[in-house]
Design a protein around this motif. Structure first.
Motif, PDB file in Angstrom:
ATOM      1  N   ILE A 148      -4.943   8.639  -3.029  1.00  0.00           N
ATOM      2  CA  ILE A 148      -4.769  10.095  -2.999  1.00  0.00           C
ATOM      3  C   ILE A 148      -4.412  10.610  -4.396  1.00  0.00           C
ATOM      4  N   HIS A 149      -5.053  11.699  -4.817  1.00  0.00           N
ATOM      5  CA  HIS A 149      -4.806  12.231  -6.157  1.00  0.00           C
ATOM      6  C   HIS A 149      -3.663  13.246  -6.103  1.00  0.00           C
ATOM      7  N   PRO A 150      -2.704  13.162  -7.011  1.00  0.00           N
ATOM      8  CA  PRO A 150      -1.551  14.084  -6.978  1.00  0.00           C
ATOM      9  C   PRO A 150      -1.946  15.554  -6.988  1.00  0.00           C
ATOM     10  N   SER A 151      -3.026  15.896  -7.669  1.00  0.00           N
ATOM     11  CA  SER A 151      -3.417  17.307  -7.761  1.00  0.00           C
ATOM     12  C   SER A 151      -3.861  17.860  -6.414  1.00  0.00           C
ATOM     13  N   THR A 152      -4.350  17.007  -5.517  1.00  0.00           N
ATOM     14  CA  THR A 152      -4.750  17.496  -4.196  1.00  0.00           C
ATOM     15  C   THR A 152      -3.525  17.903  -3.384  1.00  0.00           C
ATOM     16  N   ILE A 153      -2.437  17.185  -3.582  1.00  0.00           N
ATOM     17  CA  ILE A 153      -1.178  17.542  -2.924  1.00  0.00           C
ATOM     18  C   ILE A 153      -0.709  18.907  -3.414  1.00  0.00           C
ATOM     19  N   ASP A 154      -0.797  19.111  -4.720  1.00  0.00           N
ATOM     20  CA  ASP A 154      -0.402  20.393  -5.291  1.00  0.00           C
ATOM     21  C   ASP A 154      -1.314  21.525  -4.812  1.00  0.00           C
ATOM     22  N   SER A 155      -2.592  21.247  -4.634  1.00  0.00           N
ATOM     23  CA  SER A 155      -3.528  22.277  -4.186  1.00  0.00           C
ATOM     24  C   SER A 155      -3.159  22.794  -2.799  1.00  0.00           C
TER      25      SER A 155
ATOM     26  N   MET B  70       0.810  -1.213   0.000  1.00  0.00           N
ATOM     27  CA  MET B  70       0.000   0.000   0.000  1.00  0.00           C
ATOM     28  C   MET B  70       0.845   1.265   0.000  1.00  0.00           C
ATOM     29  N   ILE B  71       1.920   1.273   0.784  1.00  0.00           N
ATOM     30  CA  ILE B  71       2.758   2.460   0.887  1.00  0.00           C
ATOM     31  C   ILE B  71       3.370   2.825  -0.463  1.00  0.00           C
ATOM     32  N   GLN B  72       3.596   1.852  -1.334  1.00  0.00           N
ATOM     33  CA  GLN B  72       4.135   2.144  -2.663  1.00  0.00           C
ATOM     34  C   GLN B  72       3.115   2.889  -3.511  1.00  0.00           C
ATOM     35  N   HIS B  73       1.847   2.521  -3.399  1.00  0.00           N
ATOM     36  CA  HIS B  73       0.803   3.239  -4.135  1.00  0.00           C
ATOM     37  C   HIS B  73       0.762   4.709  -3.704  1.00  0.00           C
ATOM     38  N   VAL B  74       0.858   4.936  -2.391  1.00  0.00           N
ATOM     39  CA  VAL B  74       0.846   6.310  -1.881  1.00  0.00           C
ATOM     40  C   VAL B  74       2.051   7.079  -2.419  1.00  0.00           C
ATOM     41  N   TRP B  75       3.227   6.471  -2.316  1.00  0.00           N
ATOM     42  CA  TRP B  75       4.470   7.113  -2.755  1.00  0.00           C
ATOM     43  C   TRP B  75       4.436   7.423  -4.246  1.00  0.00           C
ATOM     44  N   GLU B  76       3.965   6.495  -5.062  1.00  0.00           N
ATOM     45  CA  GLU B  76       3.925   6.710  -6.509  1.00  0.00           C
ATOM     46  C   GLU B  76       3.009   7.866  -6.873  1.00  0.00           C
ATOM     47  N   ARG B  77       1.898   7.996  -6.170  1.00  0.00           N
ATOM     48  CA  ARG B  77       0.986   9.110  -6.442  1.00  0.00           C
ATOM     49  C   ARG B  77       1.592  10.435  -5.964  1.00  0.00           C
ATOM     50  N   ALA B  78       2.258  10.393  -4.824  1.00  0.00           N
ATOM     51  CA  ALA B  78       2.904  11.605  -4.322  1.00  0.00           C
ATOM     52  C   ALA B  78       4.006  12.072  -5.278  1.00  0.00           C
ATOM     53  N   LYS B  79       4.722  11.140  -5.873  1.00  0.00           N
ATOM     54  CA  LYS B  79       5.800  11.488  -6.805  1.00  0.00           C
ATOM     55  C   LYS B  79       5.280  12.169  -8.066  1.00  0.00           C
ATOM     56  N   GLN B  80       3.983  12.002  -8.336  1.00  0.00           N
ATOM     57  CA  GLN B  80       3.388  12.645  -9.511  1.00  0.00           C
ATOM     58  C   GLN B  80       3.005  14.098  -9.252  1.00  0.00           C
ATOM     59  N   ALA B  81       3.004  14.521  -7.996  1.00  0.00           N
ATOM     60  CA  ALA B  81       2.677  15.911  -7.674  1.00  0.00           C
ATOM     61  C   ALA B  81       3.750  16.835  -8.248  1.00  0.00           C
ATOM     62  N   ARG B  82       3.327  17.921  -8.862  1.00  0.00           N
ATOM     63  CA  ARG B  82       4.256  18.805  -9.567  1.00  0.00           C
ATOM     64  C   ARG B  82       5.062  19.701  -8.632  1.00  0.00           C
ATOM     65  N   LEU B  83       4.499  20.017  -7.464  1.00  0.00           N
ATOM     66  CA  LEU B  83       5.123  21.021  -6.596  1.00  0.00           C
ATOM     67  C   LEU B  83       6.037  20.450  -5.520  1.00  0.00           C
ATOM     68  N   LEU B  84       6.125  19.159  -5.418  1.00  0.00           N
ATOM     69  CA  LEU B  84       6.988  18.557  -4.400  1.00  0.00           C
ATOM     70  C   LEU B  84       8.418  18.446  -4.912  1.00  0.00           C
ATOM     71  N   ASP B  85       9.353  19.006  -4.168  1.00  0.00           N
ATOM     72  CA  ASP B  85      10.767  18.889  -4.517  1.00  0.00           C
ATOM     73  C   ASP B  85      11.355  17.557  -4.079  1.00  0.00           C
ATOM     74  N   ASP B  86      10.711  16.916  -3.106  1.00  0.00           N
ATOM     75  CA  ASP B  86      11.192  15.625  -2.615  1.00  0.00           C
ATOM     76  C   ASP B  86      10.046  14.925  -1.898  1.00  0.00           C
ATOM     77  N   VAL B  87      10.110  13.603  -1.823  1.00  0.00           N
ATOM     78  CA  VAL B  87       9.130  12.798  -1.091  1.00  0.00           C
ATOM     79  C   VAL B  87       9.893  11.833  -0.194  1.00  0.00           C
ATOM     80  N   ILE B  88       9.561  11.834   1.085  1.00  0.00           N
ATOM     81  CA  ILE B  88      10.247  10.991   2.063  1.00  0.00           C
ATOM     82  C   ILE B  88       9.232  10.148   2.814  1.00  0.00           C
ATOM     83  N   ILE B  89       9.530   8.878   2.975  1.00  0.00           N
ATOM     84  CA  ILE B  89       8.710   8.008   3.816  1.00  0.00           C
ATOM     85  C   ILE B  89       9.321   7.983   5.208  1.00  0.00           C
ATOM     86  N   ALA B  90       8.508   8.319   6.205  1.00  0.00           N
ATOM     87  CA  ALA B  90       8.958   8.323   7.605  1.00  0.00           C
ATOM     88  C   ALA B  90       8.318   7.141   8.309  1.00  0.00           C
TER      89      ALA B  90
END
Length: 246
Positions: free
Chosen positions: A102-109, A29-49
């Motif tokens: 989670i949709h990448p565009s919501t992260i960007d919003s 499941m965590i991979q699905h979340v990470w892959e969607r987060a990586k599609q967000a345009r405004l994130l300079d980095d994505v880290i799993i804690a």
């Protein structure tokens, strides 16, 4: 950096042990979340804690940047704070590790709201409720906002309450979607706020911010998501992904 996304991934879960590693169509499941987060345009980095080597190892296998944090943290906010403390970053987006849709565009919003207005310290999301069954479901958190879309209150109850003989016969209800963005400075302010009475009453951590006298910007989105709290939720997510409905 301007914006980073952090995915808190706790292995131990009261209702669903190891859920972040649950298999969804051949991936944890965590991979699905990470892959969607990586599609967000405004994130300079994505880290799993995460708090467990099993999660850390799984994350490394699919190529994620991962930080192994203390197991003593009481909530995801504390886990995120440990990760971002040494990082020079302006904005942090808290992406729930149990929301694989989670949709990448919501992260960007959420990120854009903080980037575009320096007076906003914290932002989150809401979606108009179209299913009447959700209104009185305590597992669906509702939010009401002011004219500028700052949160007035979050509740598990139906808010606004439809009074007898109310002038409005068909009120609009909004579901709160638990994706949060903060300035780095405010993240540590939030972390150090005392647990509030409203928070303890509703069991909603974001009420600590409102009761502390701070504001939360709420952005409306058309994209829904499904949090995985139980094995039944997991099956629903699998079904939605298989049918390509979300």
């Amino acid at each position: 950096m301007d914006v980073i996304g952090v995915i808190p991934a706790r292995f131990s879960s009261t209702r669903f042990e190891g859920k972040v590693l649950a298999n969804i169509l051949g991936k944890p499941m965590i991979q699905h979340v990470w892959e969607r987060a990586k599609q967000a345009r405004l994130l300079d980095d994505v880290i799993i804690a995460c708090d467990h080597e099993l999660v850390a190892n799984a994350a490394r296998e699919f190529g994620a940047k991962v930080v192994l944090t203390s197991r003593s943290h009481a909530c995801g906010t504390d886990r995120i704070s440990e990760v971002v403390n040494p990082i020079d970053v302006k904005i942090v987006v808290n992406i729930q590790g149990d929301e694989p849709l989670i949709h990448p565009s919501t992260i960007d919003s959420v990120a854009a709201a903080l980037l575009d207005n320096k007076e906003i310290n914290m932002a989150t999301l809401m979606k108009r409720i179209t299913d009447p069954n959700m209104v009185n479901d305590p597992n669906v958190v509702k939010v009401v906002v002011d004219k500028n879309n700052f949160a007035l209150y979050f509740s598990r109850a139906a808010i606004p309450h439809l009074a007898v003989n109310a002038e409005i016969k068909d009120p609009v209800y909004f579901k709160h979607i638990g994706l949060y963005g903060y300035t780095k400075d405010f993240l540590f302010t939030y972390k150090n706020l005392p647990v509030s009475n409203l928070e303890k009453t509703e069991r909603l951590e974001q009420l600590r911010v409102l009761e502390g006298g701070f504001r939360i910007k709420v952005i409306e989105t058309k994209f829904d998501t499904v949090g995985v709290d139980t094995p039944e939720d997991l099956e629903r997510v699998k079904s939605l992904l298989e049918s390509d409905k979300i």
